[in-house]
Design an enzyme around this catalytic site. Structure first.
Site, PDB file in Angstrom:
ATOM      1  N   ASP A  55       0.761  -0.870  -0.277  1.00  0.00           N
ATOM      2  CA  ASP A  55      -0.126   0.213  -0.089  1.00  0.00           C
ATOM      3  C   ASP A  55       0.935   0.863   0.332  1.00  0.00           C
ATOM      4  O   ASP A  55       0.486   2.099  -0.325  1.00  0.00           O
ATOM      5  CB  ASP A  55      -1.602  -0.131   0.686  1.00  0.00           C
ATOM      6  CG  ASP A  55      -0.018   0.178   2.662  1.00  0.00           C
ATOM      7  OD1 ASP A  55       0.621  -0.131   2.435  1.00  0.00           O
ATOM      8  OD2 ASP A  55      -1.215   0.190   3.237  1.00  0.00           O
ATOM      9  N   SER A  56       2.571   0.988   0.363  1.00  0.00           N
ATOM     10  CA  SER A  56       3.255   1.993  -0.089  1.00  0.00           C
ATOM     11  C   SER A  56       2.692   2.575  -1.625  1.00  0.00           C
ATOM     12  O   SER A  56       3.334   3.927  -2.217  1.00  0.00           O
ATOM     13  CB  SER A  56       4.517   1.484  -0.167  1.00  0.00           C
ATOM     14  OG  SER A  56       4.489   0.812  -0.686  1.00  0.00           O
ATOM     15  N   ASP A  94      -0.727  -6.709   0.305  1.00  0.00           N
ATOM     16  CA  ASP A  94      -1.485  -4.599   1.248  1.00  0.00           C
ATOM     17  C   ASP A  94      -2.372  -5.263   1.463  1.00  0.00           C
ATOM     18  O   ASP A  94      -3.381  -5.162   0.713  1.00  0.00           O
ATOM     19  CB  ASP A  94      -0.732  -4.234   1.085  1.00  0.00           C
ATOM     20  CG  ASP A  94       0.665  -3.953   2.421  1.00  0.00           C
ATOM     21  OD1 ASP A  94       0.497  -5.001   3.559  1.00  0.00           O
ATOM     22  OD2 ASP A  94       1.456  -3.354   1.548  1.00  0.00           O
ATOM     23  N   LYS A 123      -1.444  -9.150   3.281  1.00  0.00           N
ATOM     24  CA  LYS A 123      -0.104  -8.889   4.451  1.00  0.00           C
ATOM     25  C   LYS A 123      -1.191  -7.964   5.423  1.00  0.00           C
ATOM     26  O   LYS A 123      -1.967  -7.316   4.690  1.00  0.00           O
ATOM     27  CB  LYS A 123       0.800  -7.835   4.213  1.00  0.00           C
ATOM     28  CG  LYS A 123       2.022  -7.343   5.203  1.00  0.00           C
ATOM     29  CD  LYS A 123       3.144  -7.772   4.440  1.00  0.00           C
ATOM     30  CE  LYS A 123       3.112  -5.569   3.722  1.00  0.00           C
ATOM     31  NZ  LYS A 123       2.587  -4.278   4.667  1.00  0.00           N
ATOM     32  N   GLU A 125      -1.049  -5.294   9.141  1.00  0.00           N
ATOM     33  CA  GLU A 125      -0.441  -4.666   9.340  1.00  0.00           C
ATOM     34  C   GLU A 125      -0.584  -4.925  10.974  1.00  0.00           C
ATOM     35  O   GLU A 125      -1.923  -4.653  11.472  1.00  0.00           O
ATOM     36  CB  GLU A 125       0.121  -3.182   9.200  1.00  0.00           C
ATOM     37  CG  GLU A 125       0.536  -2.508   8.128  1.00  0.00           C
ATOM     38  CD  GLU A 125       0.431  -1.462   8.380  1.00  0.00           C
ATOM     39  OE1 GLU A 125       0.479  -0.359   8.988  1.00  0.00           O
ATOM     40  OE2 GLU A 125       0.845  -1.039   6.626  1.00  0.00           O
ATOM     41  N   GLU A 192       9.586  -4.038  10.522  1.00  0.00           N
ATOM     42  CA  GLU A 192      10.095  -2.507   9.684  1.00  0.00           C
ATOM     43  C   GLU A 192      10.223  -2.007  11.151  1.00  0.00           C
ATOM     44  O   GLU A 192      10.187  -1.341  11.802  1.00  0.00           O
ATOM     45  CB  GLU A 192       8.824  -1.993   9.355  1.00  0.00           C
ATOM     46  CG  GLU A 192       8.998  -0.467   8.089  1.00  0.00           C
ATOM     47  CD  GLU A 192       8.035  -0.130   7.499  1.00  0.00           C
ATOM     48  OE1 GLU A 192       6.898  -0.661   7.450  1.00  0.00           O
ATOM     49  OE2 GLU A 192       8.570   1.224   7.039  1.00  0.00           O
TER      50      GLU A 192
END
Ligand code: KIV
Length: 274
Positions: A55-56, A94, A123, A125, A192
């Site tokens: 999602d960057s 993501d 993924k 978070e 991260e």
């Protein structure tokens, strides 16, 4: 039909099991973000193991100042492009902000859309708070990559993009989160922005592979944002990023250099660590 037609078994995609076996054999895993079919084909040919549809993209493609505005429709679209452009790498998508935090049922419904778009894993978070959701997805056939440490979707509660686990208490919490997520079925734990010593401790306490970004060399593999390592993104470069375009005659050569550096353990160096 029980098995998909595959003319050459060598062409089959990297699987979660293959990744776990390679990590166990001490081979470093290579992950790179990817948002479209052309980069997917190029990175796939360069030997990248995992293409992360991160999602960057909200920042490097869409120009937002965080990942928060990225929608599930957008992630689904980019996942489709990356899956279409690649043949070998595992495609990891993501789950964007707001698509999985409400309930485990919401997470399953939205993860299933990303899987149908071509992802082989999603993924999420979050640390301990994601244990129940992780177990729910894994039990229902959706492999999960956990993401702990600096979780950019929580930038507003973390008070900025800050290195995590600097205190003893923080480090202990990261180890506990990773173990709980592994126990819930996470296939990979991505870490991260944390001190290298903490990432090493987490890796040593798990059986599943760990992937680091700003987490030092003592992890099972590395990931970078492709627009950072090609020096395309105009924003401030984080300490953990190396510009692989430096000295490379082409984008393809830069991605190949990244693969070689991760596998050969020459990246990250001490200058990229916290
Ligand atoms: O979205 C992304 O690119 C990521 C990486 C920073 C790991 O989650």
């Amino acid at each position: 039909m029980l098995f998909p037609f595959c003319p050459n078994p060598q062409d089959m995609r990297v699987t979660t099991r293959k990744l776990q076996e390679r990590a166990r054999d001490g081979e470093k895993l290579v992950m790179l973000t990817c948002y479209d079919a052309s980069f997917a084909a190029l990175s796939d040919a360069a030997g990248v193991d995992i293409l992360l549809v991160g999602d960057s993209l909200g920042m490097v493609i869409q120009g937002h100042d965080s990942t928060l505005p990225v929608t599930l429709d957008e992630m689904e679209y980019h996942t489709r492009l990356v899956a279409r452009g690649s043949a070998n790498a595992l495609v990891l998508a993501d789950m964007p902000f707001g698509s999985f935090q409400e309930s485990k049922e919401q997470a399953f419904r939205n993860a299933a859309r990303l899987m149908a778009a071509g992802a082989q894993m999603v993924k999420l978070e979050g640390g301990a708070v994601m244990v129940e959701t992780t177990r729910f997805l894994v039990d229902r056939g959706i492999p999960v990559c956990a993401h702990i440490g600096l979780t950019p979707q929580s930038v507003n509660t973390l008070g900025g993009y800050r290195v995590q686990g600097r205190t003893d208490e923080g480090a202990v919490q990261l180890v506990a989160d990773a173990k709980a997520l592994e126990e819930a079925g996470a296939a990979i734990v991505l870490m991260e922005a944390m001190p290298a010593a903490v990432a090493k401790r987490v890796t040593e306490s798990l059986a599943v592979p760990t992937i680091g970004i700003g987490a030092g060399p003592d992890v099972s593999g590395q990931v970078l944002v492709v627009y950072d390592m090609l020096d395309i993104y105009p924003g401030r470069k984080a300490r953990f990023v190396r510009n692989f375009m430096e000295g490379a005659p082409s984008v393809k050569a830069a991605v190949e250099a990244y693969v070689k550096a991760v596998r050969g353990k020459t990246f990250p160096g001490p200058e990229h660590c916290f």
